[in-house]
Design a protein around this motif. Structure first.
Motif, PDB file in Angstrom:
ATOM      1  N   ARG A  53      -9.454  -9.187 -17.776  1.00 12.40           N
ATOM      2  CA  ARG A  53      -9.858  -7.776 -17.770  1.00 12.40           C
ATOM      3  C   ARG A  53      -8.676  -6.831 -17.911  1.00 12.40           C
ATOM      4  NH1 ARG A  53     -11.778  -5.398 -13.715  1.00 12.40           N
ATOM      5  NH2 ARG A  53     -11.117  -6.819 -12.063  1.00 12.40           N
ATOM      6  N   GLY A  54      -7.497  -7.279 -17.623  1.00 17.16           N
ATOM      7  CA  GLY A  54      -6.328  -6.415 -17.695  1.00 17.16           C
ATOM      8  C   GLY A  54      -5.157  -7.076 -17.011  1.00 17.16           C
ATOM      9  N   PRO A  55      -3.954  -6.537 -17.194  1.00 19.07           N
ATOM     10  CA  PRO A  55      -2.779  -7.114 -16.548  1.00 19.07           C
ATOM     11  C   PRO A  55      -2.793  -6.873 -15.040  1.00 19.07           C
ATOM     12  CG  PRO A  55      -2.206  -5.064 -17.632  1.00 19.07           C
ATOM     13  CD  PRO A  55      -3.631  -5.357 -18.007  1.00 19.07           C
ATOM     14  N   VAL A  56      -1.828  -7.468 -14.364  1.00 18.27           N
ATOM     15  CA  VAL A  56      -1.657  -7.301 -12.921  1.00 18.27           C
ATOM     16  C   VAL A  56      -0.306  -6.637 -12.690  1.00 18.27           C
ATOM     17  CG1 VAL A  56      -1.421  -8.487 -10.702  1.00 18.27           C
ATOM     18  CG2 VAL A  56      -3.072  -9.319 -12.401  1.00 18.27           C
ATOM     19  N   LEU A  57      -0.281  -5.614 -11.847  1.00 19.16           N
ATOM     20  CA  LEU A  57       0.965  -4.928 -11.511  1.00 19.16           C
ATOM     21  C   LEU A  57       1.396  -5.369 -10.119  1.00 19.16           C
ATOM     22  CD1 LEU A  57       3.159  -2.902 -12.228  1.00 19.16           C
ATOM     23  CD2 LEU A  57       1.668  -1.066 -11.391  1.00 19.16           C
ATOM     24  N   PHE A  58       2.551  -6.045 -10.045  1.00 20.02           N
ATOM     25  CA  PHE A  58       3.063  -6.619  -8.800  1.00 20.02           C
ATOM     26  C   PHE A  58       4.339  -5.859  -8.426  1.00 20.02           C
ATOM     27  CE2 PHE A  58       2.884 -10.759  -6.326  1.00 20.02           C
ATOM     28  CZ  PHE A  58       3.871 -10.425  -5.416  1.00 20.02           C
ATOM     29  N   LEU A  59       4.287  -5.091  -7.335  1.00 18.44           N
ATOM     30  CA  LEU A  59       5.423  -4.292  -6.888  1.00 18.44           C
ATOM     31  C   LEU A  59       6.079  -4.948  -5.680  1.00 18.44           C
ATOM     32  CD1 LEU A  59       3.788  -0.727  -7.026  1.00 18.44           C
ATOM     33  CD2 LEU A  59       4.931  -1.988  -8.859  1.00 18.44           C
ATOM     34  N   THR A  60       7.392  -5.075  -5.724  1.00 18.53           N
ATOM     35  CA  THR A  60       8.145  -5.636  -4.614  1.00 18.53           C
ATOM     36  C   THR A  60       9.576  -5.138  -4.710  1.00 18.53           C
ATOM     37  OG1 THR A  60       8.845  -7.701  -3.533  1.00 18.53           O
ATOM     38  CG2 THR A  60       8.671  -7.732  -5.938  1.00 18.53           C
ATOM     39  N   ARG A  61      10.290  -5.122  -3.595  1.00 24.33           N
ATOM     40  CA  ARG A  61      11.631  -4.532  -3.591  1.00 24.33           C
ATOM     41  C   ARG A  61      12.652  -5.389  -4.318  1.00 24.33           C
ATOM     42  NH1 ARG A  61      13.493  -1.311   1.723  1.00 24.33           N
ATOM     43  NH2 ARG A  61      15.192  -0.990   0.272  1.00 24.33           N
ATOM     44  N   ARG A  62      12.416  -6.688  -4.383  1.00 25.33           N
ATOM     45  CA  ARG A  62      13.414  -7.561  -5.007  1.00 25.33           C
ATOM     46  C   ARG A  62      12.715  -8.650  -5.814  1.00 25.33           C
ATOM     47  NH1 ARG A  62      13.237  -8.116   0.306  1.00 25.33           N
ATOM     48  NH2 ARG A  62      14.955  -6.656   0.533  1.00 25.33           N
ATOM     49  N   VAL A  91      11.698   4.148  -1.080  1.00 24.26           N
ATOM     50  CA  VAL A  91      10.470   4.938  -1.053  1.00 24.26           C
ATOM     51  C   VAL A  91      10.432   5.942  -2.203  1.00 24.26           C
ATOM     52  CG1 VAL A  91       9.164   6.654   0.262  1.00 24.26           C
ATOM     53  CG2 VAL A  91      10.018   4.607   1.400  1.00 24.26           C
ATOM     54  N   PRO A  92      11.519   6.693  -2.472  1.00 21.33           N
ATOM     55  CA  PRO A  92      11.469   7.613  -3.614  1.00 21.33           C
ATOM     56  C   PRO A  92      11.172   6.912  -4.935  1.00 21.33           C
ATOM     57  CG  PRO A  92      13.307   8.183  -2.183  1.00 21.33           C
ATOM     58  CD  PRO A  92      12.762   6.889  -1.677  1.00 21.33           C
ATOM     59  N   GLU A  93      11.763   5.730  -5.153  1.00 20.14           N
ATOM     60  CA  GLU A  93      11.493   5.000  -6.397  1.00 20.14           C
ATOM     61  C   GLU A  93      10.043   4.536  -6.451  1.00 20.14           C
ATOM     62  OE1 GLU A  93      14.125   1.875  -7.465  1.00 20.14           O
ATOM     63  OE2 GLU A  93      15.947   3.051  -7.126  1.00 20.14           O
ATOM     64  N   LEU A  94       9.511   4.088  -5.314  1.00 27.82           N
ATOM     65  CA  LEU A  94       8.117   3.657  -5.272  1.00 27.82           C
ATOM     66  C   LEU A  94       7.184   4.822  -5.570  1.00 27.82           C
ATOM     67  CD1 LEU A  94       5.885   1.587  -4.612  1.00 27.82           C
ATOM     68  CD2 LEU A  94       6.149   2.218  -2.196  1.00 27.82           C
ATOM     69  N   LEU A  95       7.438   5.964  -4.950  1.00 21.73           N
ATOM     70  CA  LEU A  95       6.592   7.133  -5.177  1.00 21.73           C
ATOM     71  C   LEU A  95       6.679   7.603  -6.627  1.00 21.73           C
ATOM     72  CD1 LEU A  95       7.311   9.150  -1.894  1.00 21.73           C
ATOM     73  CD2 LEU A  95       5.336   7.700  -2.417  1.00 21.73           C
ATOM     74  N   GLN A  96       7.875   7.561  -7.198  1.00 18.01           N
ATOM     75  CA  GLN A  96       8.046   7.971  -8.589  1.00 18.01           C
ATOM     76  C   GLN A  96       7.295   7.042  -9.530  1.00 18.01           C
ATOM     77  OE1 GLN A  96       9.265  10.591 -10.030  1.00 18.01           O
ATOM     78  NE2 GLN A  96       8.949   9.799 -12.105  1.00 18.01           N
ATOM     79  N   LEU A  97       7.363   5.742  -9.250  1.00 15.05           N
ATOM     80  CA  LEU A  97       6.660   4.777 -10.094  1.00 15.05           C
ATOM     81  C   LEU A  97       5.150   5.016 -10.048  1.00 15.05           C
ATOM     82  CD1 LEU A  97       7.435   0.994 -10.319  1.00 15.05           C
ATOM     83  CD2 LEU A  97       5.085   1.785 -10.145  1.00 15.05           C
ATOM     84  N   LEU A  98       4.620   5.228  -8.849  1.00 14.50           N
ATOM     85  CA  LEU A  98       3.181   5.443  -8.718  1.00 14.50           C
ATOM     86  C   LEU A  98       2.758   6.772  -9.338  1.00 14.50           C
ATOM     87  CD1 LEU A  98       2.706   4.191  -5.037  1.00 14.50           C
ATOM     88  CD2 LEU A  98       2.066   2.983  -7.133  1.00 14.50           C
ATOM     89  N   ALA A  99       3.574   7.804  -9.136  1.00 10.63           N
ATOM     90  CA  ALA A  99       3.226   9.124  -9.658  1.00 10.63           C
ATOM     91  C   ALA A  99       3.247   9.160 -11.182  1.00 10.63           C
ATOM     92  CB  ALA A  99       4.177  10.176  -9.095  1.00 10.63           C
ATOM     93  N   SER A 100       4.035   8.283 -11.797  1.00  5.78           N
ATOM     94  CA  SER A 100       4.138   8.267 -13.259  1.00  5.78           C
ATOM     95  C   SER A 100       3.298   7.164 -13.888  1.00  5.78           C
ATOM     96  CB  SER A 100       5.603   8.100 -13.676  1.00  5.78           C
ATOM     97  OG  SER A 100       6.132   6.877 -13.179  1.00  5.78           O
ATOM     98  N   ALA A 101       2.383   6.580 -13.111  1.00 10.69           N
ATOM     99  CA  ALA A 101       1.582   5.464 -13.623  1.00 10.69           C
ATOM    100  C   ALA A 101       0.771   5.869 -14.846  1.00 10.69           C
ATOM    101  CB  ALA A 101       0.658   4.940 -12.526  1.00 10.69           C
ATOM    102  N   HIS A 102       0.358   7.136 -14.905  1.00  8.39           N
ATOM    103  CA  HIS A 102      -0.463   7.581 -16.035  1.00  8.39           C
ATOM    104  C   HIS A 102       0.328   7.623 -17.337  1.00  8.39           C
ATOM    105  CE1 HIS A 102       1.636  11.171 -14.622  1.00  8.39           C
ATOM    106  NE2 HIS A 102       1.434  11.704 -15.812  1.00  8.39           N
ATOM    107  N   GLU A 103       1.663   7.563 -17.237  1.00 12.39           N
ATOM    108  CA  GLU A 103       2.493   7.607 -18.434  1.00 12.39           C
ATOM    109  C   GLU A 103       2.797   6.222 -18.990  1.00 12.39           C
ATOM    110  OE1 GLU A 103       5.979   9.639 -17.204  1.00 12.39           O
ATOM    111  OE2 GLU A 103       4.974  11.558 -16.827  1.00 12.39           O
ATOM    112  N   ALA A 104       2.473   5.176 -18.228  1.00 11.72           N
ATOM    113  CA  ALA A 104       2.802   3.817 -18.659  1.00 11.72           C
ATOM    114  C   ALA A 104       1.947   3.416 -19.852  1.00 11.72           C
ATOM    115  CB  ALA A 104       2.597   2.839 -17.509  1.00 11.72           C
ATOM    116  N   PRO A 105       2.561   2.842 -20.891  1.00  8.21           N
ATOM    117  CA  PRO A 105       1.782   2.406 -22.057  1.00  8.21           C
ATOM    118  C   PRO A 105       1.024   1.120 -21.762  1.00  8.21           C
ATOM    119  CG  PRO A 105       4.080   1.801 -22.321  1.00  8.21           C
ATOM    120  CD  PRO A 105       4.002   2.593 -21.044  1.00  8.21           C
ATOM    121  N   GLY A 106       0.112   0.785 -22.643  1.00  9.14           N
ATOM    122  CA  GLY A 106      -0.608  -0.470 -22.523  1.00  9.14           C
ATOM    123  C   GLY A 106      -1.880  -0.339 -21.709  1.00  9.14           C
TER     124      GLY A 106
END
Length: 278
Positions: A53-62, A91-106
């Motif tokens: 149905r779609g890719p999986v987004l896996f977020l982790t610090r390392r 935390v700032p990087e995590l928030l930035q990644l989530l806030a810009s999710a609508h800009e991600a291609p694919g």
């Protein structure tokens, strides 16, 4: 909860009728150190990646150092390439990644996973910051669900490591439980003291759903065996019941215990977005 994780614990069987494309409520995966949260998250990622149905987004610090490879799903390069690893280190990087999710291609992800929420919360102990992270995770999953449309919704599973028994509660646990109506607790299995590593997984999907439990055993060769929790071992509350025991079990290799493992850089391509540590 994300139904992919339930299917992992149900030995690959369907979670029930009428759940095709349904991700279930957001889930908080809770457990003390070495409770195999990362392994269960990755098993859920493989399960969801195989649905198509779609890719999986896996977020982790390392970056992960190794992946379980003793199951057909874990050896399936097509599934591995559908898991997009990203490593926000603060935390700032995590928030930035989530806030810009609508800009991600694919295509939009069908499952959003976050490992190690406690590490992010350790940077800022404020309740407001914890609430903001939780709310943005929910908003991002809802946005992905909107993009998926008729093909289904985006599941959300967040792993939070809790202190050892007697060391108090995890930071802002009560607050986080308001955002995540479903929780899966990983606890040491008192009936498995003779095993190398044995856990009891208890799933609470919501106020109106009965508790479901499994026994998760890590064998010396690194495999993970999952079986329904025996009803005689549980003491359900008056409004909750335990599932019937069954003999069917599933096995997979846990990446944070001993067993056959392979380095990430030998199997993952740049399409996953994963880089191995040096």
């Amino acid at each position: 909860m994300a139904e992919a994780l339930r299917r992992v614990l149900n030995a690959g069987r369907a979670a029930g009728p009428g759940v095709d494309g349904a991700a279930g409520p957001p889930l908080l995966l809770l457990g003390a150190p070495r409770s195999a949260q990362t392994s269960l998250l990755f098993a859920a990622a493989l399960e969801a990646a195989g649905e198509g149905r779609g890719p999986v987004l896996f977020l982790t610090r390392r970056p992960l150092q190794s992946l379980p490879l003793n199951t057909p799903a874990a050896r399936d390069h097509w599934r591995l390439q559908k898991i997009r690893f990203q490593y926000p280190s603060s935390v700032p990087e995590l928030l930035q990644l989530l806030a810009s999710a609508h800009e991600a291609p694919g295509p939009a992800p069908s499952l959003l996973l976050l490992d190690g929420l406690e590490e992010y919360l350790a940077e800022d102990s404020g309740a407001q910051e914890a609430a903001y992270v939780a709310a943005l995770l929910l908003d991002t999953a809802a946005y992905f669900s909107g993009r998926l449309g008729a093909s289904g919704s985006c599941g959300l599973v967040v792993a939070l490591e809790t202190p050892k028994e007697g060391d108090g509660d995890a930071p802002h646990l009560t607050l986080l439980q308001r955002y995540f109506p479903a929780q899966c607790w990983l606890q040491p299995d008192a009936l498995g003291l003779g095993q190398q590593h044995c856990l009891r997984a208890s799933l609470e999907s919501g106020q109106l759903s009965p508790r479901v439990e499994w026994s998760v055993t890590f064998l010396p060769n690194g495999e993970m065996a999952v079986t329904p929790w025996p009803p005689q071992a549980s003491k359900p509350s008056p409004d909750k019941t335990s599932p019937s025991a069954g003999s069917q079990s599933s096995t997979l290799v846990c990446d944070n215990l001993s067993g056959p493992q392979f380095p990430l850089d030998s199997i993952l391509t740049s399409e996953t977005g994963a880089d191995s540590k040096t």
